[in-house]
Write an enzyme that holds these catalytic residues in place. Structure first.
Site, PDB file in Angstrom:
ATOM      1  N   GLU A 316       0.856  -1.193   0.000  1.00 35.34           N
ATOM      2  CA  GLU A 316       0.000   0.000   0.000  1.00 35.34           C
ATOM      3  C   GLU A 316       0.888   1.239   0.000  1.00 35.34           C
ATOM      4  OE1 GLU A 316      -2.790  -0.325   3.253  1.00 35.34           O
ATOM      5  OE2 GLU A 316      -3.663  -2.169   2.447  1.00 35.34           O
ATOM      6  N   HIS A 347      -7.933   1.390   1.778  1.00 33.82           N
ATOM      7  CA  HIS A 347      -7.798   0.964   3.188  1.00 33.82           C
ATOM      8  C   HIS A 347      -8.522   1.946   4.123  1.00 33.82           C
ATOM      9  CE1 HIS A 347      -5.038  -1.463   6.079  1.00 33.82           C
ATOM     10  NE2 HIS A 347      -6.220  -1.217   6.635  1.00 33.82           N
TER      11      HIS A 347
HETATM   12  N1  NAD Z   1      -9.886  -2.546   6.445  1.00 33.04           N
HETATM   13  C1  NAD Z   1      -9.673  -1.986   7.586  1.00 33.04           C
HETATM   14  O1  NAD Z   1      -9.565  -0.771   7.708  1.00 33.04           O
HETATM   15  C2  NAD Z   1      -9.581  -2.844   8.808  1.00 33.04           C
HETATM   16  C3  NAD Z   1     -10.006  -2.323  10.036  1.00 33.04           C
HETATM   17  C4  NAD Z   1      -9.915  -3.125  11.159  1.00 33.04           C
HETATM   18  C5  NAD Z   1      -9.383  -4.399  11.074  1.00 33.04           C
HETATM   19  N2  NAD Z   1      -8.962  -4.863   9.876  1.00 33.04           N
HETATM   20  C6  NAD Z   1      -8.421  -6.231   9.752  1.00 33.04           C
HETATM   21  O2  NAD Z   1      -9.461  -7.133  10.086  1.00 33.04           O
HETATM   22  C7  NAD Z   1      -8.899  -8.187  10.851  1.00 33.04           C
HETATM   23  C8  NAD Z   1      -9.974  -8.821  11.707  1.00 33.04           C
HETATM   24  O3  NAD Z   1     -10.362  -7.886  12.708  1.00 33.04           O
HETATM   25  P1  NAD Z   1     -11.201  -8.353  13.988  1.00 33.04           P
HETATM   26  O4  NAD Z   1     -11.208  -7.189  14.899  1.00 33.04           O
HETATM   27  O5  NAD Z   1     -12.489  -8.949  13.597  1.00 33.04           O
HETATM   28  O6  NAD Z   1     -10.228  -9.459  14.559  1.00 33.04           O
HETATM   29  P2  NAD Z   1     -10.580 -10.573  15.646  1.00 33.04           P
HETATM   30  O7  NAD Z   1      -9.283 -11.006  16.190  1.00 33.04           O
HETATM   31  O8  NAD Z   1     -11.632 -10.083  16.568  1.00 33.04           O
HETATM   32  O9  NAD Z   1     -11.202 -11.749  14.766  1.00 33.04           O
HETATM   33  C9  NAD Z   1     -10.454 -12.494  13.838  1.00 33.04           C
HETATM   34  C10 NAD Z   1     -11.082 -13.862  13.747  1.00 33.04           C
HETATM   35  O10 NAD Z   1     -10.397 -14.579  12.705  1.00 33.04           O
HETATM   36  C11 NAD Z   1     -10.260 -15.920  13.155  1.00 33.04           C
HETATM   37  N3  NAD Z   1      -9.189 -16.567  12.394  1.00 33.04           N
HETATM   38  C12 NAD Z   1      -7.849 -16.446  12.574  1.00 33.04           C
HETATM   39  N4  NAD Z   1      -7.199 -17.204  11.667  1.00 33.04           N
HETATM   40  C13 NAD Z   1      -8.150 -17.808  10.906  1.00 33.04           C
HETATM   41  C14 NAD Z   1      -8.095 -18.696   9.815  1.00 33.04           C
HETATM   42  N5  NAD Z   1      -6.935 -19.136   9.316  1.00 33.04           N
HETATM   43  N6  NAD Z   1      -9.269 -19.126   9.284  1.00 33.04           N
HETATM   44  C15 NAD Z   1     -10.462 -18.713   9.802  1.00 33.04           C
HETATM   45  N7  NAD Z   1     -10.558 -17.861  10.845  1.00 33.04           N
HETATM   46  C16 NAD Z   1      -9.417 -17.411  11.383  1.00 33.04           C
HETATM   47  C17 NAD Z   1      -9.984 -15.791  14.629  1.00 33.04           C
HETATM   48  O11 NAD Z   1     -10.232 -17.009  15.309  1.00 33.04           O
HETATM   49  C18 NAD Z   1     -10.928 -14.679  15.027  1.00 33.04           C
HETATM   50  O12 NAD Z   1     -12.186 -15.176  15.434  1.00 33.04           O
HETATM   51  C19 NAD Z   1      -7.788  -7.508  11.652  1.00 33.04           C
HETATM   52  O13 NAD Z   1      -6.790  -8.425  12.028  1.00 33.04           O
HETATM   53  C20 NAD Z   1      -7.254  -6.484  10.690  1.00 33.04           C
HETATM   54  O14 NAD Z   1      -6.191  -7.058   9.973  1.00 33.04           O
HETATM   55  C21 NAD Z   1      -9.047  -4.115   8.745  1.00 33.04           C
HETATM   56  O1  2HG Z   2      -6.007   2.902  10.181  1.00 32.05           O
HETATM   57  C1  2HG Z   2      -5.273   2.085   9.638  1.00 32.05           C
HETATM   58  O2  2HG Z   2      -4.277   2.381   8.973  1.00 32.05           O
HETATM   59  C2  2HG Z   2      -5.543   0.585   9.804  1.00 32.05           C
HETATM   60  C3  2HG Z   2      -6.987   0.235   9.891  1.00 32.05           C
HETATM   61  C4  2HG Z   2      -7.200  -1.250  10.069  1.00 32.05           C
HETATM   62  O3  2HG Z   2      -6.605  -1.991   9.077  1.00 32.05           O
HETATM   63  C5  2HG Z   2      -6.840  -1.764  11.423  1.00 32.05           C
HETATM   64  O4  2HG Z   2      -6.019  -2.674  11.532  1.00 32.05           O
HETATM   65  O5  2HG Z   2      -7.427  -1.268  12.388  1.00 32.05           O
END
Ligand code: NAD
Ligand code: 2HG
Length: 469
Positions: A316, A347
């Protein structure tokens, strides 16, 4: 050597003299109003003593990636020096900057690798102002005595809402219709445009975000199935399935919400796209490494996948700008952007005013608590240790924060060093190779402090030491 250690003892003593153990000296320290906003883990009727054995103006915080204003305000109220940059930094510049800061705040783009952290001589803690912590070498940080904090769920709702918007947008080809009309083309069609009611959403990863999404999706009449490596209680009428293939075979929409781990790399690749229903849709707002993009491009070109929404990419750009998303970043970019019914976002899943403001408060508060009191509760790489705040009746009490290798015999050695004083409270815990001891010792004269520090500093297992009073 950690930050607030021997080099800072002069400040330490100076500050101790300034405070003189008297509540009247509080006005020279951070405002009590800020301390009152901190969620106190243990309530006390006595006025809490503010522990800061260093000159607050010497405390340097580097905030990168446009961390929210709420964090800057909280750190400013502490009296810390805050440097704020909108983007992330290339490795060489980061190495230069990190050399003399005590805390750093980042989001998802700054890579705090072992190579970078090696230069962080004064770093006490890291704040990831986001959910993901994959951008930090957590083990290396712990071994250097650096605690890492994040915000585990303040942006979960924002991501779930974005995904809901994308499910409907993909089903109705909204992105394409909008682009067409922006360029003057009127294209009123219903072919392969669908309601979402009665369709099946398959959620991979049923954690904070996946489960929020589940509730919102059911409210719109979608059936929800989910796959997770652990058994998780279903919300509403959602159903957990036992294999990834079962989810892929049965879902009209597949949405990914797993962390970046070695196991989730290319979790969706050619065989998984082949296992999906014809004309299904895919949404990835988790991490860019989770989907093999060339396989997605092939599946979309073959019309196996009818549309996709992508928020995260293997590489990114470091900052906003025209031309930042191009083939030199990810070599398949031109191929990807030419596809129809593909929503691409930079993102922004967690990028809402609500989420960013809450994250700013949560992470800066956790960092302040750790810096000022040693409270590591909520750290993602460190033993979680906390003691009740000291109050002004506890004169001549020193809080010892001793981070050490997790090997036998250390507590005996440390307690021998502290044995001339009364150990009021003590709490120790370990996390892998690293352990953290927090002790409040009373009957300590100012003249004893340097000696205690020096003795602890000579112990073999020591990683870092701070004495707060
Ligand atoms: N796009 C964005 O801006 C944004 C924002 C927040 C989080 N995220 C991403 O989203 C991800 C998930 O966030 P969350 O808060 O729900 O996390 P979380 O830890 O609450 O949930 C993740 C889930 O994935 C499961 N998991 C782990 N490995 C796995 C696999 N191989 N197969 C199936 N399930 C699996 C875990 O058991 C858990 O229940 C974060 O790790 C982050 O990378 C992205
Ligand atoms: O704000 C960001 O850059 C990351 C957002 C999201 O991917 C997270 O991990 O919370």
């Amino acid at each position: 050597m950690s930050a607030l250690n021997i080099e800072n003892l002069q400040n330490t003593f100076q500050n101790a003299v300034n405070l003189g153990g008297s509540p009247g000296a509080v006005s020279t320290s951070p405002t009590q109003s800020f301390m009152n906003t901190l969620p106190r883990r243990l309530s006390t009727s006595k006025q809490q003593k503010i522990l800061k054995p260093f000159s607050t103006g010497d405390m340097k915080i580097l905030l990168l990636e446009n961390v929210n204003q709420t964090a800057i305000e909280i750190f400013n109220k502490q009296g810390y020096q805050v440097e704020f940059l909108k983007g992330s930094l290339p490795e060489e510049e980061l190495i230069e900057k990190i050399k003399d800061v005590h805390a750093i705040g980042i989001r998802s783009k700054t890579k705090l690798t072992a190579k970078v952290l090696e230069h962080a001589k004064n770093l006490v803690c890291i704040g990831c102002f986001c959910i993901g912590t994959n951008q930090v070498d957590l083990n290396f940080a712990a071994k250097k005595g650096i605690a890492v904090f994040n915000s585990p769920f303040s942006n979960s709702r924002s991501v779930a809402e974005l995904v809901i918007a994308e499910i409907i947008s993909l089903a109705r080809q909204l992105g394409d219709r909008s682009i067409e009309l922006h360029t003057g083309t009127w294209n009123k069609v219903s072919n392969k445009c669908w309601e979402v009611r009665g369709k099946t959403l398959g959620i991979i990863g049923y954690g904070h975000i996946g489960s929020q999404l589940s509730v919102l999706a059911e409210a719109m009449g979608l059936h929800v199935i989910y796959y997770d490596i652990v058994t998780i209680m279903a919300l509403g009428t959602a159903k957990q399935v036992s294999t990834l293939d079962e989810l892929l075979n049965n879902s009209d929409f597949v949405s990914l919400h797993v962390p970046e781990t070695p196991e989730t790399k290319n979790l969706l690749s050619a065989p998984q796209f082949a296992a999906m229903k014809d004309g299904a849709y895919m949404i990835n707002a988790s991490r860019g490494t989770v989907v093999d993009i060339p396989s997605l491009i092939a599946a979309m070109k073959a019309k196996k996948i009818a549309g996709a929404a992508i928020d995260v990419y293997p590489a990114e750009p470091r900052k906003n700008g025209v031309g930042a998303f191009a083939d030199d970043l990810n070599k398949w970019t031109s191929d990807l952007i030419s596809l129809p019914n593909l929503i691409l976002t930079p993102h922004i899943g967690g990028s809402t005013e609500e989420a960013q403001s809450a994250i700013g408060i949560e992470v800066s508060t956790a960092l302040s608590n750790y810096i000022n009191e040693g409270n590591s509760v909520g750290s993602v790489n460190f033993p979680e240790v906390s003691l009740k705040a000291l109050n002004y009746d506890q004169e001549n009490t020193v809080r010892v924060l001793y981070i050490h290798q997790n090997i036998p015999g250390v507590l005996r050695t440390v307690n021998n060093i502290l044995s001339n004083h009364n150990i009021d409270k003590q709490f120790s815990d370990s996390h892998g190779d690293v352990a953290y001891l927090m002790a409040d010792i009373s009957s300590v004269d100012q003249s004893d402090i340097k000696e205690i520090y020096e003795k602890l500093n000579q112990t073999d297992a020591k990683i870092s030491i701070r004495l707060l009073y």
